[in-house]
Design an enzyme around this catalytic site. Structure first.
Site, PDB file in Angstrom:
ATOM      1  N   ASP A  35     -29.012  69.939  26.140  1.00 17.25           N
ATOM      2  CA  ASP A  35     -30.300  69.122  26.077  1.00 17.25           C
ATOM      3  C   ASP A  35     -31.220  70.492  26.493  1.00 17.25           C
ATOM      4  O   ASP A  35     -30.819  71.475  26.909  1.00 17.25           O
ATOM      5  CB  ASP A  35     -30.433  68.317  27.164  1.00 17.25           C
ATOM      6  CG  ASP A  35     -30.035  66.938  26.665  1.00 17.25           C
ATOM      7  OD1 ASP A  35     -29.620  66.779  25.575  1.00 17.25           O
ATOM      8  OD2 ASP A  35     -29.911  66.114  27.729  1.00 17.25           O
ATOM      9  N   LYS A  62     -34.117  67.522  23.406  1.00 14.57           N
ATOM     10  CA  LYS A  62     -34.973  66.475  23.250  1.00 14.57           C
ATOM     11  C   LYS A  62     -36.464  66.734  23.910  1.00 14.57           C
ATOM     12  O   LYS A  62     -36.519  67.334  24.845  1.00 14.57           O
ATOM     13  CB  LYS A  62     -34.395  65.143  23.930  1.00 14.57           C
ATOM     14  CG  LYS A  62     -33.404  64.615  23.328  1.00 14.57           C
ATOM     15  CD  LYS A  62     -32.835  63.648  23.909  1.00 14.57           C
ATOM     16  CE  LYS A  62     -31.485  62.980  23.815  1.00 14.57           C
ATOM     17  NZ  LYS A  62     -30.984  62.248  24.707  1.00 14.57           N
ATOM     18  N   MET A 173     -40.268  60.374  33.811  1.00 14.56           N
ATOM     19  CA  MET A 173     -40.999  60.406  32.494  1.00 14.56           C
ATOM     20  C   MET A 173     -42.082  59.449  32.825  1.00 14.56           C
ATOM     21  O   MET A 173     -42.312  58.523  31.665  1.00 14.56           O
ATOM     22  CB  MET A 173     -40.089  59.623  31.597  1.00 14.56           C
ATOM     23  CG  MET A 173     -38.814  60.282  31.190  1.00 14.56           C
ATOM     24  SD  MET A 173     -37.529  59.555  30.128  1.00 14.56           S
ATOM     25  CE  MET A 173     -36.443  58.861  31.326  1.00 14.56           C
TER      26      MET A 173
END
Ligand code: SAH
Length: 268
Positions: A35, A62, A173
């Site tokens: 990642d 990502k 997030m």
């Protein structure tokens, strides 16, 4: 011969916070599927410190709102690589099982006959607040915590404990939905004065801590152009941070004179 997959938690982006088992697993890997967040930084730091890994690295990084490789394609890739007999390490930021889709990847592989081991990692949910001197629980201040993502719409009254003052809420997030989250949390028993800290890029070059209250944090974050990745902590534990000195009032009796006389600039 069928290979195997190991899901490894890379921690929050500092190679020193990779577990010993995680490092041993990386050294044993034939191929590493990495990642962007946390994982790439750890691989770069290992290389810079002279630790050579023989594995090929495939970057499936990502970015928020921009999935370079869709999840289904990552699942397929892990299976295809393992089917060629390789030891595939799937290196994921933080802990693979905390908002990491780790179990989904594990299940997909197992459905295709690929054995999967999991090496846990240090989750950003706990370690990133720590870099700002914020414990998620603290005797007399907070006895429990919840970790949510900003993608989950926090609903007023939806989860009773979220509104309680002695409960810490951690948002991952959560930068883009901060205004909404702060508004909903302020409507509960916490009120608008409940402290909030945002820790951007924990352990990274752009680490920065922003402190405010539920009433002020959205405006402060906009003015300071706060960006992902960031961990947001809501609750009285934020008052324990050296970064709150002069911004928030301390909880009674929690700061000694010695502490105030010598506030650590870099808390760890
Ligand atoms: N599995 C990961 C979380 C994945 S969700 C873990 O256990 O840590 C991705 C979110 O984690 C980011 O949007 C951000 O909220 C948080 N995050 C991960 N690493 C971070 C870091 N170094 N600094 C600040 N936030 C981080």
């Amino acid at each position: 011969m069928t290979g195997r997959v190991t899901l490894v938690g890379a921690g929050p982006g500092d190679a020193d916070l990779l577990t010993v088992r995680g490092l041993k697993t990386l050294q044993d890997a034939d191929v590493i599927v990495a990642d962007r967040l946390g994982a790439r930084a750890v691989l770069e730091q290992l290389a810079a410190s002279g630790i050579r890994l023989r594995a090929d690295v495939i970057d499936v990084g990502k970015l928020p709102g921009y999935h370079r490789v869709p999840q289904e394609a990552i699942n397929e890739l892990l299976v295809e690589l393992a089917q060629t007999g390789k030891h595939v390490v799937r290196l994921k930021g933080g802990d693979p099982f905390v908002f990491g889709r780790g179990r989904e990847e594990q299940q997909f592989c197992e459905e295709h006959g690929i054995p999967v081991e999991v090496v846990p990692g240090v989750t950003s949910a706990i370690s990133v607040p720590a870099v700002a001197g914020i414990p998620l629980t603290h005797r007399g201040v907070a006895t429990s915590f919840t970790v949510l993502t900003g993608h989950d719409q926090i609903e007023a009254g939806g989860v009773l404990s979220l509104s309680k003052g002695d409960h810490t809420v951690v948002l991952l997030m959560g930068v883009n939905t901060l205004g909404h989250s702060a508004h909903v949390l302020a409507a509960g028993a916490r009120g608008v004065d409940c402290p909030v800290a945002i820790v951007e890029d924990g352990y990274g070059e752009n680490q920065r801590v922003t402190v405010g209250s539920l009433g002020t944090i959205a405006g402060i974050a906009a003015a300071r152009q706060v960006r992902n990745p960031a961990v947001i902590v809501v609750g009285d534990v934020v008052r324990l941070s050296p970064h709150a000195v002069g911004v928030l009032s301390a909880p009674a009796g929690h700061w000694t004179d010695a502490f105030l006389a010598d506030p650590p600039l870099s808390p760890l």
